[in-house]
Design an enzyme around this catalytic site. Structure first.
Site, PDB file in Angstrom:
ATOM      1  N   HIS A   1       0.854  -1.190   0.000  1.00 52.16           N
ATOM      2  CA  HIS A   1       0.000   0.000   0.000  1.00 52.16           C
ATOM      3  C   HIS A   1       0.889   1.238   0.000  1.00 52.16           C
ATOM      4  CE1 HIS A   1       1.019  -0.475   4.230  1.00 52.16           C
ATOM      5  NE2 HIS A   1       0.506   0.702   4.512  1.00 52.16           N
TER       6      HIS A   1
ATOM      7  N   HIS B   1       1.244   3.964   2.061  1.00 50.48           N
ATOM      8  CA  HIS B   1       1.676   4.750   3.202  1.00 50.48           C
ATOM      9  C   HIS B   1       3.196   4.855   3.118  1.00 50.48           C
ATOM     10  CE1 HIS B   1      -2.169   4.146   5.826  1.00 50.48           C
ATOM     11  NE2 HIS B   1      -2.193   5.289   5.167  1.00 50.48           N
TER      12      HIS B   1
ATOM     13  N   HIS C   1       7.612  -4.857  11.797  1.00 50.64           N
ATOM     14  CA  HIS C   1       6.824  -3.617  11.712  1.00 50.64           C
ATOM     15  C   HIS C   1       6.412  -3.155  13.117  1.00 50.64           C
ATOM     16  CE1 HIS C   1       3.443  -0.939  10.453  1.00 50.64           C
ATOM     17  NE2 HIS C   1       4.169  -0.790   9.360  1.00 50.64           N
TER      18      HIS C   1
ATOM     19  N   ASP D   1       0.355  -4.012   6.952  1.00 52.10           N
ATOM     20  CA  ASP D   1      -0.650  -3.233   7.673  1.00 52.10           C
ATOM     21  C   ASP D   1      -2.090  -3.721   7.442  1.00 52.10           C
ATOM     22  OD1 ASP D   1       1.757  -1.958   7.823  1.00 52.10           O
ATOM     23  OD2 ASP D   1       0.933   0.045   7.637  1.00 52.10           O
TER      24      ASP D   1
ATOM     25  N   ASP E   1       5.893   4.681   4.933  1.00 56.22           N
ATOM     26  CA  ASP E   1       6.887   3.748   5.445  1.00 56.22           C
ATOM     27  C   ASP E   1       6.971   2.469   4.625  1.00 56.22           C
ATOM     28  OD1 ASP E   1       4.286   3.389   6.491  1.00 56.22           O
ATOM     29  OD2 ASP E   1       5.007   2.196   8.164  1.00 56.22           O
ATOM     30  N   HIS E   2       6.104   2.323   3.636  1.00 57.97           N
ATOM     31  CA  HIS E   2       6.111   1.128   2.785  1.00 57.97           C
ATOM     32  C   HIS E   2       6.482   1.434   1.336  1.00 57.97           C
ATOM     33  CE1 HIS E   2       4.134  -1.547   5.806  1.00 57.97           C
ATOM     34  NE2 HIS E   2       3.774  -0.352   6.273  1.00 57.97           N
TER      35      HIS E   2
ATOM     36  N   HIS F   1      -7.273  -2.143   5.907  1.00 60.73           N
ATOM     37  CA  HIS F   1      -6.482  -0.993   6.336  1.00 60.73           C
ATOM     38  C   HIS F   1      -7.215   0.253   5.835  1.00 60.73           C
ATOM     39  CE1 HIS F   1      -2.866   0.445   8.166  1.00 60.73           C
ATOM     40  NE2 HIS F   1      -2.412   1.043   7.085  1.00 60.73           N
TER      41      HIS F   1
END
Length: 309
Positions: free
Chosen positions: A63, A65, A266, A208, A67-68, A141
């Site tokens: 996805h 976000h 994570h 997530d 941090d990914h 999510h």
């Protein structure tokens, strides 16, 4: 020689810490080298491992976000800088194609690498690999998110004693494997009579998400499950609110799904002692447990024992 292992680049959620880089994981699986969720700093983390950008064959993003995915610009530009000689496939949620395009062209560079952009458009979508099938499953999510699993098809292992009993040897064994049967001394011998099923291996990657059917579908009978455990049970209400798992929930999923090796990762920056995740997970999961640390390598466990047909 084929190699199947996980290389951990980073293990932090949301914000990196002094000990943990943003997310990033590489799966070596025979001739496939798959980069999952390259967070900020992933390109530098690769320098500390035996993996190079030239090795990569595929990139999977769960996805968009930060941090990914904020490591995508540098990684993509590095593919061109190093003149990677093969096409590199990229998978991500189709609803985030605008984010992908922005990240891909985040700054000026001369693009020479060939990216094969294959977004995930539906729950259960499959992509054919030489090593098996890569499947994406929808997770729960706040934004569109998919987890991935790599499934190797079942094979067979020939039984020497059975082959010898029928007088089958040499090139005849290969013919029996290819055709499925062989006429020997006036009798037809089938492949099933002289072999056992060799279960294919499975790898699952779950980031997530709150608990949902997709989590269990991905984890089912995984030899190696990499799964987020952002929170501890003391923050279970918060985890549910923001679409994340606790260590206890992840461990219960692994136990109920027949997972062999469980890798928790994570982690929220609020926790200084990672041993608390292990303690919580051990209340539910008795198999091989790994609390991920940056730059560690986790081997895919040996194949399950072959079973009679």
């Amino acid at each position: 020689m084929s190699m199947r292992e996980l290389v951990v680049l980073g293990t932090a959620s949301q914000a990196p810490t002094r000990q943990r880089n943003h997310n990033g994981y590489v799966l070596r699986w025979d001739d496939e080298v798959i980069l999952f969720d390259p967070g900020e700093g992933s390109q530098r983390q690769l320098l500390h491992t035996g993996v190079t950008a030239t090795d990569l064959t595929r990139i999977c993003v769960t996805h968009f976000h930060g941090d990914h995915c904020l490591g995508l610009p540098g990684t993509i530009q590095r593919l061109s800088l190093d003149r990677v000689p093969r096409p590199v496939a990229v998978h991500f949620p189709a609803g985030g194609v605008e984010y992908f395009d922005r990240l891909r062209h985040a700054s000026s560079f001369h693009e020479t690498a060939e990216l094969v952009v294959e977004p995930v458009t539906a729950d259960g979508q499959r992509f054919a690999l030489r090593a098996g099938t890569l499947e994406a499953r929808r997770l729960r999510h706040p934004i569109e998110t998919y987890g991935y699993r790599l499934v190797e098809p079942d094979g067979c292992r020939m039984l020497p004693e059975k082959l010898a009993a029928y007088g089958i040897a040499g090139p005849a064994v290969g013919e029996l494997l290819r055709v499925g049967h062989l006429d020997v001394g006036g009798r037809r011998v089938t492949r099933d009579e002289v072999s056992v099923t060799r279960p294919g291996q499975r790898f699952a990657f779950v980031m997530d998400t709150g608990l949902c059917d997709g989590v269990y579908a991905l984890a089912e009978h995984a030899d190696l499950l990499v799964i987020e455990s952002t929170f501890l049970e003391s923050e279970a209400a918060l985890a549910a609110e923001v679409g994340h798992l606790t260590a206890g929930q992840a461990a219960r999923v692994a136990a109920e799904s027949g997972v062999r090796t469980l890798v928790l990762t994570h982690f929220s920056q609020r926790y200084a002692d990672a041993r608390r995740f292990a303690d919580e997970a051990r209340e539910h999961f008795a198999g091989e447990l790994v609390i991920a640390e940056d730059l560690m390598t986790v081997p895919v466990p040996p194949r399950r024992v072959a079973s009679p047909r």
